[in-house]
Design a protein around this motif. Sequence first.
Motif, short mmCIF file in Angstrom:
data_model
loop_
_atom_site.label_atom_id
_atom_site.label_comp_id
_atom_site.label_asym_id
_atom_site.label_seq_id
_atom_site.Cartn_x
_atom_site.Cartn_y
_atom_site.Cartn_z
N GLY A 1 0.83 -1.21 0.00
CA GLY A 1 0.00 0.00 0.00
C GLY A 1 0.85 1.25 0.00
N GLY A 2 1.96 1.21 0.76
CA GLY A 2 2.87 2.34 0.80
C GLY A 2 3.61 2.56 -0.51
N SER A 3 3.69 1.52 -1.33
CA SER A 3 4.34 1.64 -2.64
C SER A 3 3.36 2.07 -3.72
N PHE A 4 2.11 1.64 -3.63
CA PHE A 4 1.14 1.96 -4.68
C PHE A 4 0.40 3.28 -4.44
N ALA A 5 0.04 3.59 -3.22
CA ALA A 5 -0.74 4.79 -2.92
C ALA A 5 -0.08 6.07 -3.41
N PRO A 6 1.22 6.27 -3.20
CA PRO A 6 1.82 7.54 -3.62
C PRO A 6 1.76 7.78 -5.13
N VAL B 1 -1.64 12.36 -0.87
CA VAL B 1 -2.52 11.23 -0.54
C VAL B 1 -3.36 11.55 0.69
N LEU B 2 -2.73 12.08 1.74
CA LEU B 2 -3.47 12.39 2.96
C LEU B 2 -4.50 13.49 2.74
N ASN C 1 5.08 9.97 -10.86
CA ASN C 1 6.37 9.39 -10.52
C ASN C 1 6.84 9.95 -9.19
N ILE C 2 7.67 9.18 -8.50
CA ILE C 2 8.23 9.59 -7.23
C ILE C 2 9.73 9.76 -7.42
N SER C 3 10.23 10.96 -7.18
CA SER C 3 11.67 11.20 -7.30
C SER C 3 12.35 10.83 -5.98
N GLY C 4 13.66 10.70 -6.02
CA GLY C 4 14.36 10.40 -4.79
C GLY C 4 15.60 9.55 -4.95
N GLY C 5 15.95 9.21 -6.16
CA GLY C 5 17.19 8.48 -6.38
C GLY C 5 17.11 7.00 -6.08
N PRO C 6 18.29 6.38 -5.95
CA PRO C 6 18.37 4.92 -5.80
C PRO C 6 17.70 4.38 -4.54
N VAL C 7 17.72 5.13 -3.45
CA VAL C 7 17.10 4.65 -2.21
C VAL C 7 15.60 4.49 -2.39
N VAL C 8 14.96 5.51 -2.97
CA VAL C 8 13.51 5.44 -3.21
C VAL C 8 13.21 4.36 -4.24
N ALA C 9 14.00 4.28 -5.30
CA ALA C 9 13.77 3.26 -6.34
C ALA C 9 13.87 1.85 -5.76
N THR C 10 14.84 1.63 -4.88
CA THR C 10 14.99 0.31 -4.26
C THR C 10 13.83 0.03 -3.32
N GLY C 11 13.47 1.00 -2.50
CA GLY C 11 12.37 0.82 -1.55
C GLY C 11 11.04 0.58 -2.22
N MET C 12 10.83 1.20 -3.38
CA MET C 12 9.56 1.05 -4.09
C MET C 12 9.62 -0.02 -5.17
#
Length: 147
Positions: A31-36, A123-124, A62-73
């Motif tokens: 849910g945290g990956s799809f909702a945003p 989202v909120l 799209n969600i920006s944020g580099g490799p950390v965000v890409a890996t987490g999502m």
Amino acid sequence: GFPALVIIAAGPLMGLAFMAVQVALFGIYMGGSFAPNHKGMAILPKDFSIDFLRRQTLTSRNISGGPVVATGMGGLNFQIEHHLFPSMPSVNLRRARPVVREFCRERDVRYTETTLVESYRIVLRYLQRVGLKHADPFECPLASQLR
């Protein structure tokens, strides 16, 4: 097979408890990956006549944020590219991003991208707007029939 293996290895009570926690955490993560990527974006009726490119770009972000965000999502931070090229491996979506952005810019098609924190704010706000907080429960058609 995995649930059976867990129950056999941990016993019935501990195995079921483990599975319940695992499924709950996985649901929160998903849910945290799809909702945003979708909540608060345009909702188009099925019969709304619009081309494929606009349908995908207007309803996704799209969600920006580099490799950390890409890996987490799991690569789903490139949601627009994922919708345009659903069979493309997620590791290649970041390479498609500049091409898609330029293509959209040339055709004056809105391409939405924001940070992870800002997307959760969106989202909120969206959930607050559509939730009961801003609605009178007595405006419900069923409630008015029962009065």
